[in-house]
Design a protein around this motif. Sequence first.
Motif, PDB file in Angstrom:
ATOM      1  N   SER A  45     -16.621 -15.059 -19.218  1.00 42.03           N
ATOM      2  CA  SER A  45     -17.529 -13.944 -18.936  1.00 42.03           C
ATOM      3  C   SER A  45     -18.217 -14.121 -17.592  1.00 42.03           C
ATOM      4  CB  SER A  45     -18.584 -13.817 -20.042  1.00 42.03           C
ATOM      5  OG  SER A  45     -17.967 -13.451 -21.257  1.00 42.03           O
ATOM      6  N   GLN A  87     -18.815  -7.463 -22.650  1.00 40.16           N
ATOM      7  CA  GLN A  87     -18.698  -7.964 -24.007  1.00 40.16           C
ATOM      8  C   GLN A  87     -19.893  -7.467 -24.816  1.00 40.16           C
ATOM      9  OE1 GLN A  87     -18.750 -12.219 -23.925  1.00 40.16           O
ATOM     10  NE2 GLN A  87     -17.667 -12.396 -25.852  1.00 40.16           N
ATOM     11  N   ASP A 166     -13.766  -7.505 -21.455  1.00 39.08           N
ATOM     12  CA  ASP A 166     -14.204  -8.774 -22.037  1.00 39.08           C
ATOM     13  C   ASP A 166     -14.240  -8.640 -23.551  1.00 39.08           C
ATOM     14  OD1 ASP A 166     -15.242 -11.269 -22.497  1.00 39.08           O
ATOM     15  OD2 ASP A 166     -16.883 -11.096 -21.062  1.00 39.08           O
TER      16      ASP A 166
END
Length: 495
Positions: A45, A87, A166
């Motif tokens: 990330s 994410q 992500d």
Amino acid sequence: MTASLLALRGIGKAFPGVRALQDVDLTIERGEVVALIGENGAGKSTLMKVLAGVYRPDAGELWLDGALVALKSPAEALRLGIALIHQELSLCDNLTVAGALFLGAELRRGPFLRRRAMDVQARHWLLRLGLTVEPAALVATLSPGQKQLLEIARALRAKARVLIMDEPTSSLTLPETERLFTLVRELRDQGVGVVYISHRLGEVRELADRVVGLRDGKNSGELQRAEITHERLVGLMVGRTLSATRRVAHVPGDAVLQVKGLRTAAFPQAVVELAVRRCEVVGIAGLLGSGRTELLRALFGADRALAGDVTIAGKATAGRGPGAAAAAGLVLLPEDRKQQGLVLGMSVRHNLSLPTLRGRGVLIDRAYEAALAMRAIAELEIAARGPDQIVGTLSGGNQQKVVLGKWLAANPRVLLLDEPTRGVDVGARSEIYARLHALAAQGLAILFVSSELEEVLALADRALVMRQGAIVGELAGAALTEANVMMLATSMESR
Ligand code: ADP
Ligand code: MG
């Protein structure tokens, strides 16, 4: 030779106390899907946030179409065609769907917003993603999966040439995932470069033209499409040496926690059987969404199981709620201790005595509270100025020790812990491990869930690996390795 669509060279990024990325390289070609894989905390990330202008790297270069660029913000990255689908969902709940789609790029005529035109275009993008929501609907009313698709629609609207996703499918339903995959392929055919982060190795095999591995913030290797196998993917992810804190296992005693035929609402088709014995530390490993938290909650009685027997020290507790489990000697330390485990605005002393508080009429038993607090602070080595320090002002590790102390005051026989060291610094981690090992030596049965393989290896005598709500394997002794856990936790089956 034409330049790559995008190239990251020698990227470094540190956070206080953590070197998240070290000398990382990544290239993306036009019309290519690159899967980025690695364990939790590998730096995936962070690398993507560098690529999308969220973080500025401490070292390294970013080349776009053969030109060196320095991104100052995500908005600038998006203008250059680099879009990151986070994410953690990042859209504001109070926007409308059309408002979110055109955020920062509103269509205007002079000073006026062209709402009608934006709605028309919004419909076009929503249709493309198979999203059946109205442009005027509030983002707050969308499901997590719909929000994710809306973020992707936003990237397409911005004509992204590099699309970064992500772990997109963790919040998507199966039809949403299908739609997403079709879309990724369409984009690839149009020359878009896609970076796809996923723990689901079946998806990686299905989509990726190339796989890039990260491990401990560094490149760990690359696989071309033809080289992708389950073993080699796992090999790119794991490979840390065994933690030295691994201890000699205790000789376990009788089973204090016994589970038979348990089925939870989250995974009604999976049947769970397990037993944890006195003096035993058992770890549950598995990917996010594999049903680990649901299992712990069902054992505690926080969620009602669909079927099955749970026996704690000989007492059947299934279907009787957390009160019965606690009375039989089982306690659960939840994952989100700030919400479920602690009252941050109250003192250490008060938090410690919460579950076992004995009132004398309306008066709290102050002597009991004080004795308990002093003992816990000493035994768990809680770094607090004293029993009256407010819990919210302690470090993460010390907060976790307070949670532990609070439940230990009830003298449990079975301790369930969900991510026992999330947000806890490295030093406090080993203290917590040592404390848990000492508790097992005293006869406690401990069952914990952890997303960190290292933690499972350091703490557990035996590990159960979950996938889709079921226990798909058990590992102990020499077989308890990162690679074996990861092989079981992931699968190459497609979705
Ligand atoms: P991944 O996405 O592969 O799971 P991350 O990039 O999120 O990994 O994290 C890499 C490392 O950097 C981890 O040790 C993580 O704890 C740390 N980290 C990530 N973001 C931050 C942050 N904002 N502040 C401090 N540490 C961070
Ligand atoms: Mg991540």
